[in-house]
Motif scaffolding. Structure first.
Motif, short mmCIF file in Angstrom:
data_model
loop_
_atom_site.label_atom_id
_atom_site.label_comp_id
_atom_site.label_asym_id
_atom_site.label_seq_id
_atom_site.Cartn_x
_atom_site.Cartn_y
_atom_site.Cartn_z
N MET A 82 0.82 -1.21 0.00
CA MET A 82 0.00 0.00 0.00
C MET A 82 0.86 1.26 0.00
N LYS A 83 2.10 1.16 0.41
CA LYS A 83 2.98 2.33 0.39
C LYS A 83 3.29 2.76 -1.04
N SER A 84 3.36 1.79 -1.94
CA SER A 84 3.68 2.13 -3.33
C SER A 84 2.44 2.29 -4.21
N ALA A 85 1.26 2.16 -3.62
CA ALA A 85 0.03 2.23 -4.40
C ALA A 85 -0.32 3.67 -4.76
N ASN A 86 -0.92 3.83 -5.90
CA ASN A 86 -1.40 5.14 -6.34
C ASN A 86 -2.77 5.36 -5.72
N MET A 87 -2.86 6.28 -4.76
CA MET A 87 -4.11 6.47 -4.02
C MET A 87 -5.23 7.03 -4.89
N GLU A 88 -4.89 7.87 -5.86
CA GLU A 88 -5.93 8.39 -6.75
C GLU A 88 -6.55 7.24 -7.55
N GLY A 89 -5.70 6.34 -8.03
CA GLY A 89 -6.20 5.18 -8.77
C GLY A 89 -7.08 4.29 -7.91
N LEU A 90 -6.70 4.15 -6.63
CA LEU A 90 -7.53 3.35 -5.72
C LEU A 90 -8.89 3.98 -5.48
N TRP A 91 -8.92 5.30 -5.34
CA TRP A 91 -10.20 5.98 -5.15
C TRP A 91 -11.07 5.88 -6.40
N LEU A 92 -10.47 6.03 -7.57
CA LEU A 92 -11.23 5.89 -8.81
C LEU A 92 -11.78 4.47 -8.96
N ALA A 93 -10.95 3.49 -8.64
CA ALA A 93 -11.39 2.10 -8.73
C ALA A 93 -12.50 1.80 -7.72
N THR A 94 -12.40 2.36 -6.53
CA THR A 94 -13.44 2.15 -5.52
C THR A 94 -14.76 2.75 -5.97
N ALA A 95 -14.71 3.96 -6.52
CA ALA A 95 -15.93 4.60 -7.02
C ALA A 95 -16.54 3.78 -8.16
N ALA A 96 -15.70 3.29 -9.07
CA ALA A 96 -16.18 2.48 -10.19
C ALA A 96 -16.80 1.18 -9.67
N LEU A 97 -16.19 0.58 -8.67
CA LEU A 97 -16.70 -0.66 -8.11
C LEU A 97 -18.06 -0.45 -7.45
N LEU A 98 -18.20 0.63 -6.71
CA LEU A 98 -19.50 0.93 -6.08
C LEU A 98 -20.57 1.20 -7.13
N LEU A 99 -20.21 1.94 -8.18
CA LEU A 99 -21.17 2.19 -9.25
C LEU A 99 -21.52 0.91 -10.00
N LEU A 100 -20.56 0.00 -10.11
CA LEU A 100 -20.85 -1.28 -10.76
C LEU A 100 -21.87 -2.08 -9.95
N GLY A 101 -21.77 -2.02 -8.63
CA GLY A 101 -22.77 -2.65 -7.79
C GLY A 101 -24.15 -2.04 -7.98
N VAL A 102 -24.21 -0.71 -8.11
CA VAL A 102 -25.47 -0.03 -8.39
C VAL A 102 -26.00 -0.48 -9.75
N GLN A 103 -25.11 -0.63 -10.73
CA GLN A 103 -25.51 -1.08 -12.06
C GLN A 103 -26.18 -2.45 -12.01
N VAL A 104 -25.62 -3.35 -11.23
CA VAL A 104 -26.20 -4.69 -11.12
C VAL A 104 -27.60 -4.60 -10.51
N LEU A 105 -27.77 -3.76 -9.50
CA LEU A 105 -29.10 -3.58 -8.90
C LEU A 105 -30.09 -2.97 -9.89
N LEU A 106 -29.64 -1.96 -10.63
CA LEU A 106 -30.51 -1.35 -11.64
C LEU A 106 -30.86 -2.34 -12.74
N LEU A 134 -28.09 3.68 -18.03
CA LEU A 134 -27.13 4.16 -19.03
C LEU A 134 -26.20 5.22 -18.45
N ALA A 135 -26.75 6.16 -17.70
CA ALA A 135 -25.93 7.23 -17.12
C ALA A 135 -24.90 6.69 -16.14
N VAL A 136 -25.30 5.75 -15.31
CA VAL A 136 -24.35 5.16 -14.35
C VAL A 136 -23.28 4.38 -15.11
N GLY A 137 -23.69 3.66 -16.15
CA GLY A 137 -22.71 2.94 -16.97
C GLY A 137 -21.72 3.86 -17.63
N LEU A 138 -22.20 4.99 -18.13
CA LEU A 138 -21.30 5.97 -18.74
C LEU A 138 -20.39 6.62 -17.70
#
Length: 100
Positions: A44-68, A87-91
């Protein structure tokens, strides 16, 4: 795989709807597996934190997509508003995952 799944959903006909659904259901566990193995293999010391936050947001939205998507499958007679939100969440997921 995400881009293929999205393009099938946007440009596909009703015949390809099943492949869009199957890819969407496969995508969520694959995303969790990718996150799990990535977090285990990289310090985690060498991880790109911005990339982790973007991936976390995408993962949460993907869960919303499955529910929708599940709501769309169950109620095929719904108005276009739920489809527009789907469509908007997917985009929203596409740029987050791409920048990640």
């Amino acid at each position: 795989m995400l881009l293929t799944q999205a393009s099938i959903g946007v440009f596909g006909r009703r015949i390809r709807r099943e492949s869009h659904i199957v890819l969407g259901l496969i995508l969520l566990p694959l995303t969790f597996a990718h996150a799990w193995f990535s977090m285990k293999s990289v310090s985690m010391k060498s991880a790109n934190m911005e990339g982790l936050w973007l991936a976390t947001a995408a993962l949460l939205l993907l869960g919303v997509q499955v529910l929708l998507g599940t709501a769309l499958i169950r109620r095929s007679g719904l108005s276009g508003s739920l489809r527009k939100v789907h469509l908007a969440v997917g985009l929203g997921i596409l740029p987050l995952a791409s920048v990640h």
